[in-house]
Design a protein around this motif. Structure first.
Motif, PDB file in Angstrom:
ATOM      1  N   ARG A 120       0.871  -1.143  -0.013  1.00  0.00           N
ATOM      2  CA  ARG A 120       0.068   0.232   0.034  1.00  0.00           C
ATOM      3  C   ARG A 120       0.920   1.259   0.239  1.00  0.00           C
ATOM      4  O   ARG A 120       0.712   2.267  -0.716  1.00  0.00           O
ATOM      5  N   GLN A 121       1.928   1.309   0.711  1.00  0.00           N
ATOM      6  CA  GLN A 121       2.559   2.425   0.810  1.00  0.00           C
ATOM      7  C   GLN A 121       3.590   2.501  -0.400  1.00  0.00           C
ATOM      8  O   GLN A 121       3.761   3.758  -0.874  1.00  0.00           O
ATOM      9  N   ASN A 122       3.849   1.514  -1.316  1.00  0.00           N
ATOM     10  CA  ASN A 122       4.338   1.587  -2.511  1.00  0.00           C
ATOM     11  C   ASN A 122       3.551   2.396  -3.337  1.00  0.00           C
ATOM     12  O   ASN A 122       3.842   3.156  -4.183  1.00  0.00           O
ATOM     13  N   HIS A 123       2.061   2.006  -3.512  1.00  0.00           N
ATOM     14  CA  HIS A 123       1.223   2.486  -4.234  1.00  0.00           C
ATOM     15  C   HIS A 123       1.308   4.016  -3.867  1.00  0.00           C
ATOM     16  O   HIS A 123       1.054   4.949  -4.954  1.00  0.00           O
ATOM     17  N   TYR A 124       1.073   4.354  -2.604  1.00  0.00           N
ATOM     18  CA  TYR A 124       0.948   5.703  -2.282  1.00  0.00           C
ATOM     19  C   TYR A 124       2.079   6.566  -2.760  1.00  0.00           C
ATOM     20  O   TYR A 124       2.010   7.727  -3.397  1.00  0.00           O
ATOM     21  N   TRP A 125       3.288   6.110  -2.575  1.00  0.00           N
ATOM     22  CA  TRP A 125       4.550   6.895  -2.806  1.00  0.00           C
ATOM     23  C   TRP A 125       4.669   7.089  -4.363  1.00  0.00           C
ATOM     24  O   TRP A 125       5.210   8.106  -4.889  1.00  0.00           O
ATOM     25  N   MET A 126       4.418   6.106  -5.250  1.00  0.00           N
ATOM     26  CA  MET A 126       4.312   5.968  -6.561  1.00  0.00           C
ATOM     27  C   MET A 126       3.497   7.168  -7.050  1.00  0.00           C
ATOM     28  O   MET A 126       3.963   7.997  -7.848  1.00  0.00           O
ATOM     29  N   ASN A 127       2.143   7.299  -6.553  1.00  0.00           N
ATOM     30  CA  ASN A 127       1.371   8.245  -6.871  1.00  0.00           C
ATOM     31  C   ASN A 127       1.663   9.624  -6.432  1.00  0.00           C
ATOM     32  O   ASN A 127       1.549  10.555  -7.448  1.00  0.00           O
ATOM     33  N   ARG A 128       2.102   9.754  -5.468  1.00  0.00           N
ATOM     34  CA  ARG A 128       2.490  10.907  -4.834  1.00  0.00           C
ATOM     35  C   ARG A 128       3.758  11.432  -5.485  1.00  0.00           C
ATOM     36  O   ARG A 128       3.770  12.725  -6.058  1.00  0.00           O
TER      37      ARG A 128
ATOM     38  N   GLN B  19       7.769   5.009 -13.262  1.00  0.00           N
ATOM     39  CA  GLN B  19       6.389   5.133 -13.101  1.00  0.00           C
ATOM     40  C   GLN B  19       5.908   4.085 -13.913  1.00  0.00           C
ATOM     41  O   GLN B  19       4.708   3.470 -13.500  1.00  0.00           O
ATOM     42  N   THR B  20       6.158   3.659 -15.155  1.00  0.00           N
ATOM     43  CA  THR B  20       5.549   2.664 -15.967  1.00  0.00           C
ATOM     44  C   THR B  20       5.610   1.231 -15.439  1.00  0.00           C
ATOM     45  O   THR B  20       4.701   0.841 -15.380  1.00  0.00           O
ATOM     46  N   SER B  21       6.967   0.932 -14.981  1.00  0.00           N
ATOM     47  CA  SER B  21       7.047  -0.114 -14.123  1.00  0.00           C
ATOM     48  C   SER B  21       5.915  -0.376 -12.884  1.00  0.00           C
ATOM     49  O   SER B  21       5.542  -1.278 -12.546  1.00  0.00           O
ATOM     50  N   GLY B  22       6.002   1.081 -12.221  1.00  0.00           N
ATOM     51  CA  GLY B  22       5.252   1.059 -10.858  1.00  0.00           C
ATOM     52  C   GLY B  22       3.771   0.720 -11.278  1.00  0.00           C
ATOM     53  O   GLY B  22       3.311  -0.144 -10.376  1.00  0.00           O
ATOM     54  N   LYS B  23       3.303   1.287 -12.170  1.00  0.00           N
ATOM     55  CA  LYS B  23       2.118   0.790 -12.575  1.00  0.00           C
ATOM     56  C   LYS B  23       1.617  -0.434 -12.666  1.00  0.00           C
ATOM     57  O   LYS B  23       0.283  -0.709 -12.656  1.00  0.00           O
ATOM     58  N   THR B  24       2.620  -1.151 -13.300  1.00  0.00           N
ATOM     59  CA  THR B  24       2.334  -2.830 -13.421  1.00  0.00           C
ATOM     60  C   THR B  24       2.378  -3.268 -12.062  1.00  0.00           C
ATOM     61  O   THR B  24       1.491  -4.234 -11.896  1.00  0.00           O
ATOM     62  N   LEU B  25       3.512  -3.014 -11.429  1.00  0.00           N
ATOM     63  CA  LEU B  25       3.830  -3.785 -10.054  1.00  0.00           C
ATOM     64  C   LEU B  25       2.609  -3.498  -9.147  1.00  0.00           C
ATOM     65  O   LEU B  25       2.159  -4.388  -8.325  1.00  0.00           O
ATOM     66  N   PHE B  26       2.292  -2.137  -9.026  1.00  0.00           N
ATOM     67  CA  PHE B  26       1.283  -1.887  -7.971  1.00  0.00           C
ATOM     68  C   PHE B  26      -0.024  -1.786  -8.690  1.00  0.00           C
ATOM     69  O   PHE B  26      -0.889  -0.918  -7.868  1.00  0.00           O
ATOM     70  N   ALA B  27      -0.491  -2.254  -9.710  1.00  0.00           N
ATOM     71  CA  ALA B  27      -1.915  -2.286 -10.227  1.00  0.00           C
ATOM     72  C   ALA B  27      -2.808  -2.743  -9.285  1.00  0.00           C
ATOM     73  O   ALA B  27      -4.034  -2.364  -9.554  1.00  0.00           O
ATOM     74  N   GLN B  28      -2.626  -3.854  -8.821  1.00  0.00           N
ATOM     75  CA  GLN B  28      -3.649  -4.554  -7.457  1.00  0.00           C
ATOM     76  C   GLN B  28      -3.787  -3.918  -6.534  1.00  0.00           C
ATOM     77  O   GLN B  28      -2.959  -3.187  -5.887  1.00  0.00           O
ATOM     78  N   LYS B  29      -5.073  -4.082  -6.002  1.00  0.00           N
ATOM     79  CA  LYS B  29      -5.359  -3.606  -4.541  1.00  0.00           C
ATOM     80  C   LYS B  29      -4.453  -4.458  -3.637  1.00  0.00           C
ATOM     81  O   LYS B  29      -4.316  -5.622  -3.841  1.00  0.00           O
ATOM     82  N   PRO B  30      -4.154  -3.777  -2.335  1.00  0.00           N
ATOM     83  CA  PRO B  30      -3.262  -4.537  -1.567  1.00  0.00           C
ATOM     84  C   PRO B  30      -3.704  -5.716  -1.032  1.00  0.00           C
ATOM     85  O   PRO B  30      -3.105  -6.935  -0.883  1.00  0.00           O
ATOM     86  N   SER B  31      -5.065  -5.957  -0.766  1.00  0.00           N
ATOM     87  CA  SER B  31      -5.599  -7.120  -0.357  1.00  0.00           C
ATOM     88  C   SER B  31      -5.758  -8.250  -1.226  1.00  0.00           C
ATOM     89  O   SER B  31      -5.609  -9.324  -1.206  1.00  0.00           O
TER      90      SER B  31
END
Length: 186
Positions: A51-59, A153-165
């Motif tokens: 979840r933190q990865n998703h947050y910081w990627m978006n930020r 950003q491109t690889s992050g969108k792939t890696l963190f595309a799912q919801k944490p749950s």
């Protein structure tokens, strides 16, 4: 945390104290009582760091600040280390994920190195060719940084595309299969 030991006798004494401390720590670690040594212990931390990865990627995408990219790098590195431990539960899938996380945190690290270099150049322009020389270097550094950040950003969108749950549910299922396979050794 005093000064480094000077004499051979002081060094040997310091090494003996360090060895004793390490042995004590090792025994304490081996005898530590965890409520659960299974998935219930692992899942909350994984979910949180994902979840933190998703947050910081978006930020980082929204603000583009050096600090935000650095914070994202730290979280990507944490997840990379955690996922290495879990490779045995689903080797083919997780080895690829770990490889992608490693590349991401390496690229974010290279970007941070550029930020530090740029700061150093600006602090001491005279030593690095004067104002115009540093300006040209900073322009090159900024271009390289932009490419790295876009790639991240491109690889992050792939890696963190799912919801944490969803991410941890897939891992939980792999954990259950692995434990039932006979390959699990606590």
């Amino acid at each position: 945390a005093g000064a480094a030991p000077q004499s051979d006798l002081e060094r040997r004494s310091a090494l003996r104290r360090a060895l004793t401390a390490l042995k004590t720590t090792g025994r304490d670690f081996q005898t530590a009582r965890l409520r659960d040594r299974g998935w219930k212990t692992i899942e909350p931390g994984l979910k949180s760091i994902y979840r933190q990865n998703h947050y910081w990627m978006n930020r980082a995408a929204v603000h583009g600040s050096d600090a935000d990219f650095h914070e994202w790098r730290k979280r990507a590195k944490f997840l990379f280390y955690q996922m290495q431990w879990l490779i045995p539960i689903c080797p083919k899938r997780l080895e690829k994920l770990v490889e992608q996380l490693n590349e991401l945190q390496d690229d974010l690290g290279a970007d941070h190195d550029l930020v530090v270099l740029k700061s150093l150049l600006r602090r001491d322009r005279i030593s690095f060719g004067g104002y115009s020389g540093v300006r040209r270097l900073v322009i090159c550094i900024d271009k390289r940084s932009q490419r790295l950040r876009k790639k991240c950003q491109t690889s992050g969108k792939t890696l963190f595309a799912q919801k944490p749950s969803r991410f941890t549910k897939k891992l939980r299922n792999g954990w259950k299969s692995w434990k039932g396979s006979g390959e699990y050794r606590p």
